[in-house]
Design an enzyme around this catalytic site. Structure first.
Site, PDB file in Angstrom:
ATOM      1  N   HIS A 100       0.912  -1.271  -0.009  1.00 42.92           N
ATOM      2  CA  HIS A 100       0.082   0.087   0.006  1.00 42.92           C
ATOM      3  C   HIS A 100       0.913   1.271   0.024  1.00 42.92           C
ATOM      4  O   HIS A 100       0.594   2.157  -0.855  1.00 42.92           O
ATOM      5  CB  HIS A 100      -0.976   0.134   1.152  1.00 42.92           C
ATOM      6  CG  HIS A 100      -1.713   1.279   1.398  1.00 42.92           C
ATOM      7  ND1 HIS A 100      -2.519   1.769   0.575  1.00 42.92           N
ATOM      8  CD2 HIS A 100      -1.413   2.318   2.368  1.00 42.92           C
ATOM      9  CE1 HIS A 100      -2.964   2.911   1.102  1.00 42.92           C
ATOM     10  NE2 HIS A 100      -2.469   3.152   2.021  1.00 42.92           N
ATOM     11  N   ASP A 130       7.593  21.134 -26.466  1.00 43.49           N
ATOM     12  CA  ASP A 130       7.684  19.685 -25.699  1.00 43.49           C
ATOM     13  C   ASP A 130       8.685  19.966 -24.789  1.00 43.49           C
ATOM     14  O   ASP A 130       9.237  20.974 -24.364  1.00 43.49           O
ATOM     15  CB  ASP A 130       8.086  18.863 -26.805  1.00 43.49           C
ATOM     16  CG  ASP A 130       7.197  17.449 -26.484  1.00 43.49           C
ATOM     17  OD1 ASP A 130       7.579  16.936 -25.389  1.00 43.49           O
ATOM     18  OD2 ASP A 130       6.779  16.732 -27.351  1.00 43.49           O
ATOM     19  N   TRP A 164       7.131   0.279   4.082  1.00 46.09           N
ATOM     20  CA  TRP A 164       7.683   0.988   2.961  1.00 46.09           C
ATOM     21  C   TRP A 164       9.086   1.478   3.216  1.00 46.09           C
ATOM     22  O   TRP A 164       9.775   1.822   2.282  1.00 46.09           O
ATOM     23  CB  TRP A 164       6.649   2.222   2.295  1.00 46.09           C
ATOM     24  CG  TRP A 164       6.788   3.269   3.287  1.00 46.09           C
ATOM     25  CD1 TRP A 164       6.352   3.670   4.412  1.00 46.09           C
ATOM     26  CD2 TRP A 164       7.427   4.667   2.602  1.00 46.09           C
ATOM     27  NE1 TRP A 164       6.554   4.920   4.601  1.00 46.09           N
ATOM     28  CE2 TRP A 164       7.359   5.638   3.511  1.00 46.09           C
ATOM     29  CE3 TRP A 164       8.045   4.877   1.375  1.00 46.09           C
ATOM     30  CZ2 TRP A 164       7.799   6.842   3.362  1.00 46.09           C
ATOM     31  CZ3 TRP A 164       8.550   6.208   1.093  1.00 46.09           C
ATOM     32  CH2 TRP A 164       8.413   7.391   2.301  1.00 46.09           C
ATOM     33  N   SER A 193      13.732   6.003 -12.928  1.00 51.81           N
ATOM     34  CA  SER A 193      12.883   6.875 -13.548  1.00 51.81           C
ATOM     35  C   SER A 193      12.475   8.343 -13.214  1.00 51.81           C
ATOM     36  O   SER A 193      12.399   9.177 -14.034  1.00 51.81           O
ATOM     37  CB  SER A 193      11.415   6.265 -13.636  1.00 51.81           C
ATOM     38  OG  SER A 193      10.226   7.047 -13.781  1.00 51.81           O
ATOM     39  N   SER A 194      12.453   8.638 -12.089  1.00 49.12           N
ATOM     40  CA  SER A 194      12.026  10.039 -11.493  1.00 49.12           C
ATOM     41  C   SER A 194      13.521  10.876 -11.819  1.00 49.12           C
ATOM     42  O   SER A 194      13.159  12.192 -11.874  1.00 49.12           O
ATOM     43  CB  SER A 194      11.934  10.015  -9.980  1.00 49.12           C
ATOM     44  OG  SER A 194      10.429   9.340  -9.732  1.00 49.12           O
ATOM     45  N   HIS A 277      12.399  12.485   3.774  1.00 49.66           N
ATOM     46  CA  HIS A 277      11.690  13.818   4.143  1.00 49.66           C
ATOM     47  C   HIS A 277      11.656  14.517   2.797  1.00 49.66           C
ATOM     48  O   HIS A 277      10.365  15.079   2.519  1.00 49.66           O
ATOM     49  CB  HIS A 277      12.108  14.434   5.123  1.00 49.66           C
ATOM     50  CG  HIS A 277      11.194  15.335   5.826  1.00 49.66           C
ATOM     51  ND1 HIS A 277      10.120  14.861   6.456  1.00 49.66           N
ATOM     52  CD2 HIS A 277      10.967  16.773   5.593  1.00 49.66           C
ATOM     53  CE1 HIS A 277       9.096  15.958   6.813  1.00 49.66           C
ATOM     54  NE2 HIS A 277       9.846  16.893   6.056  1.00 49.66           N
ATOM     55  N   GLU A 279      11.271  13.477   0.103  1.00 50.85           N
ATOM     56  CA  GLU A 279       9.956  12.726  -0.647  1.00 50.85           C
ATOM     57  C   GLU A 279       8.497  13.170  -0.361  1.00 50.85           C
ATOM     58  O   GLU A 279       7.888  13.237  -1.177  1.00 50.85           O
ATOM     59  CB  GLU A 279      10.230  11.137  -0.509  1.00 50.85           C
ATOM     60  CG  GLU A 279       9.063  10.447  -1.022  1.00 50.85           C
ATOM     61  CD  GLU A 279       9.200  10.353  -2.371  1.00 50.85           C
ATOM     62  OE1 GLU A 279      10.134  10.696  -3.286  1.00 50.85           O
ATOM     63  OE2 GLU A 279       8.058   9.772  -3.031  1.00 50.85           O
ATOM     64  N   TYR A 281       7.815  16.197   0.504  1.00 53.76           N
ATOM     65  CA  TYR A 281       7.427  17.311  -0.123  1.00 53.76           C
ATOM     66  C   TYR A 281       7.482  17.305  -1.820  1.00 53.76           C
ATOM     67  O   TYR A 281       6.803  17.988  -2.313  1.00 53.76           O
ATOM     68  CB  TYR A 281       8.686  18.476   0.294  1.00 53.76           C
ATOM     69  CG  TYR A 281       8.527  18.696   1.751  1.00 53.76           C
ATOM     70  CD1 TYR A 281       7.352  19.300   2.195  1.00 53.76           C
ATOM     71  CD2 TYR A 281       9.448  18.208   2.475  1.00 53.76           C
ATOM     72  CE1 TYR A 281       7.252  19.454   3.661  1.00 53.76           C
ATOM     73  CE2 TYR A 281       9.602  18.655   3.784  1.00 53.76           C
ATOM     74  CZ  TYR A 281       8.554  19.177   4.389  1.00 53.76           C
ATOM     75  OH  TYR A 281       8.285  19.389   5.709  1.00 53.76           O
ATOM     76  N   SER A 292      -2.754  26.680  -6.368  1.00 55.85           N
ATOM     77  CA  SER A 292      -2.464  28.030  -6.546  1.00 55.85           C
ATOM     78  C   SER A 292      -3.115  28.501  -7.936  1.00 55.85           C
ATOM     79  O   SER A 292      -3.841  29.364  -8.026  1.00 55.85           O
ATOM     80  CB  SER A 292      -1.279  28.452  -6.568  1.00 55.85           C
ATOM     81  OG  SER A 292      -0.227  28.259  -5.307  1.00 55.85           O
ATOM     82  N   HIS A 326      13.867  13.800  12.069  1.00 54.29           N
ATOM     83  CA  HIS A 326      12.441  13.928  13.151  1.00 54.29           C
ATOM     84  C   HIS A 326      11.526  12.623  12.841  1.00 54.29           C
ATOM     85  O   HIS A 326      10.772  12.311  13.467  1.00 54.29           O
ATOM     86  CB  HIS A 326      11.862  15.114  12.848  1.00 54.29           C
ATOM     87  CG  HIS A 326      11.061  15.327  11.535  1.00 54.29           C
ATOM     88  ND1 HIS A 326      10.852  16.526  10.934  1.00 54.29           N
ATOM     89  CD2 HIS A 326      10.794  14.469  10.711  1.00 54.29           C
ATOM     90  CE1 HIS A 326      10.387  16.336   9.831  1.00 54.29           C
ATOM     91  NE2 HIS A 326      10.196  14.861   9.654  1.00 54.29           N
ATOM     92  N   HIS A 327      12.199  11.878  11.767  1.00 52.49           N
ATOM     93  CA  HIS A 327      11.362  10.525  11.714  1.00 52.49           C
ATOM     94  C   HIS A 327      11.956   9.407  12.746  1.00 52.49           C
ATOM     95  O   HIS A 327      11.673   8.401  12.666  1.00 52.49           O
ATOM     96  CB  HIS A 327      11.556  10.237  10.098  1.00 52.49           C
ATOM     97  CG  HIS A 327      10.822  10.926   9.400  1.00 52.49           C
ATOM     98  ND1 HIS A 327       9.349  10.789   8.974  1.00 52.49           N
ATOM     99  CD2 HIS A 327      11.118  11.922   8.604  1.00 52.49           C
ATOM    100  CE1 HIS A 327       9.009  11.691   7.841  1.00 52.49           C
ATOM    101  NE2 HIS A 327       9.941  12.410   7.878  1.00 52.49           N
ATOM    102  N   THR A 352       4.955  27.073   5.041  1.00 46.56           N
ATOM    103  CA  THR A 352       3.727  26.538   4.933  1.00 46.56           C
ATOM    104  C   THR A 352       2.663  27.516   5.292  1.00 46.56           C
ATOM    105  O   THR A 352       1.644  27.532   4.575  1.00 46.56           O
ATOM    106  CB  THR A 352       3.689  25.218   5.669  1.00 46.56           C
ATOM    107  OG1 THR A 352       4.834  24.564   5.344  1.00 46.56           O
ATOM    108  CG2 THR A 352       2.479  24.432   5.064  1.00 46.56           C
ATOM    109  N   LYS A 355       1.961  30.010   2.697  1.00 47.60           N
ATOM    110  CA  LYS A 355       1.073  29.575   1.506  1.00 47.60           C
ATOM    111  C   LYS A 355      -0.333  29.345   2.017  1.00 47.60           C
ATOM    112  O   LYS A 355      -1.134  29.904   1.159  1.00 47.60           O
ATOM    113  CB  LYS A 355       1.804  28.180   1.143  1.00 47.60           C
ATOM    114  CG  LYS A 355       3.148  27.982   0.483  1.00 47.60           C
ATOM    115  CD  LYS A 355       3.325  26.992  -0.455  1.00 47.60           C
ATOM    116  CE  LYS A 355       2.803  27.220  -1.818  1.00 47.60           C
ATOM    117  NZ  LYS A 355       3.486  28.221  -2.727  1.00 47.60           N
ATOM    118  N   ARG A 474       1.318   1.572  14.631  1.00 44.93           N
ATOM    119  CA  ARG A 474       1.052   1.310  13.525  1.00 44.93           C
ATOM    120  C   ARG A 474       1.448  -0.074  13.113  1.00 44.93           C
ATOM    121  O   ARG A 474       1.913  -0.891  13.939  1.00 44.93           O
ATOM    122  CB  ARG A 474       1.749   2.200  12.363  1.00 44.93           C
ATOM    123  CG  ARG A 474       2.294   3.383  12.839  1.00 44.93           C
ATOM    124  CD  ARG A 474       3.444   4.033  12.037  1.00 44.93           C
ATOM    125  NE  ARG A 474       3.561   3.864  10.566  1.00 44.93           N
ATOM    126  CZ  ARG A 474       4.348   4.315   9.656  1.00 44.93           C
ATOM    127  NH1 ARG A 474       5.369   5.021  10.128  1.00 44.93           N
ATOM    128  NH2 ARG A 474       4.168   4.129   8.330  1.00 44.93           N
TER     129      ARG A 474
END
Lengths: 555, 375
Positions: A100, A130, A164, A193-194, A277, A279, A281, A292, A326-327, A352, A355, A474
């Site tokens: 998941h 393009d 994950w 790929s990314s 982290h 990731e 964002y 926006s 912080h994780h 944040t 925004k 969890r």
């Protein structure tokens, strides 16, 4: 174009100058594509399929968690592998949660946001014909197919039950068989790929803007993709290194993460979250960009504080690289490190907040209409705020001696992802659906989709705060009976959300074929970006004559 | 530590039934060891008898079941409850107060404020009410305000937050009781190095699901999935120095009621400390994904008076450390503590067989890796 002339199937594209809408045959168009819009479409279809699979898996999880005790895991395991023991059933749970997470992160949100909407609209919004590297663009997409196939096949080889995050040593000495290797290779391919996609976006945005399209005139969606691409480019190689070392630890007896060989399991966590982290964002910044555009369009007002909005995203991207630990507040870090990461993490709340308030200020004084994309964007702003403030709670290292790895964290990151990123995806999908297909979606079905989904996900995820506050960890296939009440409500929330999704699928299939024809610009005067100057759908090759952006043409 | 031979255990009145015959129960022969040096002031009434046979475990009934059950609403989840678990440690209460009186009101107010602004603009600036939009897109003053005000709010949060971290970090004093929690797939092993006590704690299965000869869970033991056969017994009001490690994969030792969560990492010793000041039974669960039965390795802590604790130590064949002797974290004692090391249940060829070596007392993140050098 000269390059394309070497290609057999697309040889006649050389003459496409006088027929911008000439399309190659089916196979060449969809399997050897060099067209950013077609590749974007492929990415979107891919993301929707992955979303169905990942969302289906979460349905299995909510079904199992609806009541205390194990009800279905054994039967599911038996369906897949034949009769198994208790441990097989509970390990299958770990396979489900891992699948998941990986599917939703790497195969749904990222392909949809960056590959899908980024590919479709970044070149158009900057006035480019393009992407800079059209063939690399195609490779980026097609790398995802073997990547996803590896991940989907892994449950048939035992399954990767590592979460994950793939923490060592559970993923090294703790997992046998090829499944975890397949999952790791899947991540390698998705990462490659990314990275290719990120290089493509950065080059395109820096080099292919139309005359007059300065960086400070770019639409905020382009800004968001630019920042995201830099995050991808800097973060993913670290993931690649981390999981390569996992592979060698697993297969070649290295000991990068094995204390008995001089390695350190915590090293893996540092490397993973140095990627992980940024990731998160990566998953939300394009959503910021889309929201926006949508808020400005439906308020008929330019975005408030454009420069602040753009540089808030840059700031979030930069600070996102220095908060990773912080994780890991419970891994035994020294108190000074905890204090630093607590303080640094809180800093992210500032851009944040800029925004959130700028979106509200954009609407302030505007002339708002509440079409489907706008209600999704409004839902995004509030739900992301709720997810954001629980993030401020979790930023406190001292609080995490309680909260770490509880359902409070699950609630937090689903509020910013499942109600943040996913809401922005739906907002963008409805916003650009007329542009991409040339037909309007059905407004009533769109509104029903929003409201049912909105209620569903809140019923699904809000009680998880309570479960976490009561200490539920969890990744548990079962829970004490005193956690039954909120778990059952959460499972009902999933069912409500699922009903909402029915309206989405009915809507897109009905609208694709029967929807009202959309004009060039169905949204009126608020929609000022370049895609609305083109036909719907845009010609196969747009901007044969580059648009010139006047000074008055404000983002 | 003195691992008790099964015979010895059988001799101890009332213990035979309670001792589960788990496969993972250490089966080394009992060391010839040694009368516990029972300190007169700390010894429980049963200490005299300890010289002859081990006294009864004061926390158990003669039939081996637990005497004390959990109090409702504390130390365990409560159905339909939405708040955090009540806290039984000073740091836990500080953290709970920080959450309940600083963080929670703040995030509620901020969320409602944003919601109110959204609703206001949706009503006031809907197209029907405001057909002609303004073109305002900049206002430096307000942008500065909404950057600086959050900064001030965050500073206001950071002060108590950093203070809480400092309190949580304060190293345990010399008289602290060292409790070592060792994560295994999928049960916890515990050692009290200063007291010469060690045991495994396994999930108590439901009636009908238990192995033949094992006892099943009763309500006195605790809730389903949370109750263990052997409880971690600690004295109230005495600082506990918690040291965690693991033998196979990463686990995490969690006790929500004391606001404690510390990962148990193979090859590392992590340390923190806490005081439980309310007698009772408190439950936690492994909080780091550790494989198939991650959800089935609970943690049960019973906080008792120091006297009962001493009696419990004696009943486990241990001894109370001499007064004023620097405890646990001090260099390993050649005699008794060495025995501890060999008794550490290492599952297979775990990387950290001798991880009981000296942990750092001054650094919570004791990253010493004594296991590595020996291979």
């Amino acid at each position: 174009m000269t390059d394309i002339a070497l290609d057999h199937g697309a040889a006649h594209d050389d003459h496409a100058h006088h027929d911008a809408d000439h399309k190659p045959g089916f196979f060449v168009r969809w399997f050897m594509s060099t067209n950013h819009k077609d590749i974007g479409t492929l990415y979107l279809i891919f993301a929707i399929i992955a979303g169905i699979i990942g969302g289906g898996i979460s349905g299995m999880m909510r079904l199992e968690l609806a009541h205390p005790g194990l009800q279905y895991l054994g039967a599911w395991y038996e369906f897949l592998h034949g009769p198994g023991k208790f441990d097989d059933a509970t390990e299958f749970w770990n396979v489900l949660i891992t699948a998941h997470g990986l599917i939703m992160v790497f195969f749904m949100v990222m392909p949809a946001m960056i590959g899908g909407f980024g590919n479709w609209f970044v070149p158009i919004m900057i006035g480019a014909p393009d992407m800079a590297f059209p063939r690399m663009n195609n490779i980026s997409f097609w790398l995802l197919i073997p990547s996803f196939s590896l991940l989907l096949a892994s449950p048939f080889f035992g399954g990767a039950g590592t979460g994950w995050t793939v923490y060592a040593p559970l993923s090294t000495s703790g997992s046998h068989g090829p499944a975890v290797d397949m999952a790791i290779l899947s991540l390698h391919l998705a990462g490659a790929s990314s990275i290719l996609g990120a290089i493509n976006f950065i080059t395109t945005i820096f080099n292919m803007r139309a005359p007059g399209m300065t960086l400070h005139k770019m639409p905020l969606f382009v800004w968001s993709i630019l920042v995201t691409a830099f995050l991808l480019l800097l973060a993913l190689p670290v993931l690649a290194a981390a999981i390569t070392m996992l592979l060698t630890d697993r297969n070649f007896h290295t000991a990068f993460y094995d204390a008995s060989g001089g390695g350190d399991p915590i090293l893996y966590q540092h490397l993973f979250w140095f990627f992980g982290h940024p990731e998160v964002y990566i998953m939300i910044l394009p959503g910021f960009g889309m929201v926006s555009q949508i808020v400005a369009t439906f308020s008929r007002k330019p975005v408030f504080g454009y420069l602040g909005m753009a540089y808030a995203m840059v700031a979030i991207g930069v600070v996102g690289f220095i908060v990773w630990a912080h994780h890991m507040f419970t891994t035994g870090m020294s108190v000074q490190v905890k204090m630093y990461f607590t303080a640094a993490t809180m800093v992210i709340a500032v851009p944040t907040g800029v925004k959130i308030f700028s979106w509200i200020a954009t609407m302030w004084g505007g002339s708002m209409s509440f079409k489907t994309p706008m209600v999704w964007a409004l839902g995004f702003i509030f739900m992301f705020t709720v997810g954001g403030v629980t993030g401020v709670v979790l930023a406190n290292g001292g609080v995490d001696d309680f909260m770490q790895d509880t359902y409070y964290v699950v609630a937090h990151f689903h509020y910013v992802l499942s109600l943040g990123a996913v809401f922005s995806l739906f907002a963008g999908f409805y916003y650009w659906f007329p542009k991409m297909t040339g037909r309007m979606y059905n407004e009533l079905l769109g509104q029903l989709h929003f409201w049912i989904f909105f209620i569903g996900v809140n019923v699904l995820f809000f009680p998880m705060h309570f479960l976490g506050a009561q200490g539920m960890p969890r990744r548990m296939p079962d829970y004490p009976d005193a956690q039954a009440y909120w778990n059952l409500i959460a499972s009902w929330g999933y069912a409500i959300m699922g009903v909402g999704m029915v309206f989405f699928f009915v809507n897109i299939f009905w609208s694709m074929f029967k929807g009202e024809k959309a004009g060039d610009n169905p949204w009126g005067e608020g929609a000022t970006t370049l895609e609305w100057t083109l036909s719907s759908p845009p010609p196969y090759h747009q901007f044969d004559t580059l648009p010139v952006i006047e000074d008055s043409h404000h983002h | 530590m003195r691992i008790l031979g099964l015979t010895t255990i059988a001799l101890a009145a009332g213990l035979a039934f309670a001792t589960p015959g788990h496969a993972q129960a250490p089966t080394q022969p009992a060391p010839t060891a040694a009368a516990p040096a029972a300190d007169a002031t700390l010894a429980a009434p049963g200490a005299e008898a300890a010289k002859l046979a081990k006294p009864a475990d004061p926390t158990l009934n003669p039939d081996g079941s637990h005497k004390t059950g959990p109090k409702p609403g504390i130390g365990q989840p409560v159905d339909r409850e939405i708040g955090l678990q009540p806290q039984v440690s000073p740091n836990g209460r500080e953290a709970l107060k920080f959450h309940n009186w600083v963080l929670f009101p703040l995030i509620t107010v901020i969320s409602l404020f944003v919601l109110a602004l959204l609703l206001w603009v949706m009503v006031r600036y809907r197209r029907a009410a405001n057909p002609v939009p303004s073109r305002t897109s900049h206002n430096t003053a307000i942008e500065v305000i909404w950057t600086l005000v959050p900064v001030l709010i965050l500073v206001a949060i950071a002060v108590p937050s950093i203070r809480l971290l400092a309190h949580q970090f304060t190293p345990a004093p010399d008289n602290a009781i060292t409790l070592k929690a060792i994560g295994n797939q999928w049960y916890w092993s515990y050692e009290y190095p200063d007291h010469g006590v060690s045991f495994d704690a396994n999930l108590l299965k439901e009636k009908g699901q238990q192995e033949p000869g094992q006892r099943y869970r009763t309500d006195v033991d605790g809730p389903r999935l949370l109750a263990t056969d052997n409880r971690v017994v600690v004295p109230v009001g005495v600082p506990i120095r918690l040291i965690t490690t693991a033998t196979d994969v990463i686990h995490s030792w969690a006790l929500p009621a004391a606001w404690i969560k510390l990962d148990a990492v193979p090859g590392r010793l992590n340390e923190t400390s806490f005081i439980i000041d309310t007698p009772g039974v408190y439950y936690g669960q492994c909080s780091e994904l550790c494989g198939a039965r991650h959800g089935y390795m609970p943690i049960t802590v019973e906080a008792v008076s120091p006297e009962v604790f001493a009696a419990w130590v004696a009943s486990k064949g241990g001894h109370m450390p001499e007064a004023n002797k620097p405890s646990a974290a001090a260099p390993a004692q050649p005699g008794s503590d060495k025995a501890d090391d060999t008794a550490t249940p290492a599952n297979g060829a775990g990387p950290v067989e001798n991880v009981t070596a000296t942990p750092a007392t001054t650094n919570q993140a004791a990253t010493a890796n004594p296991g590595a050098g020996n291979h």
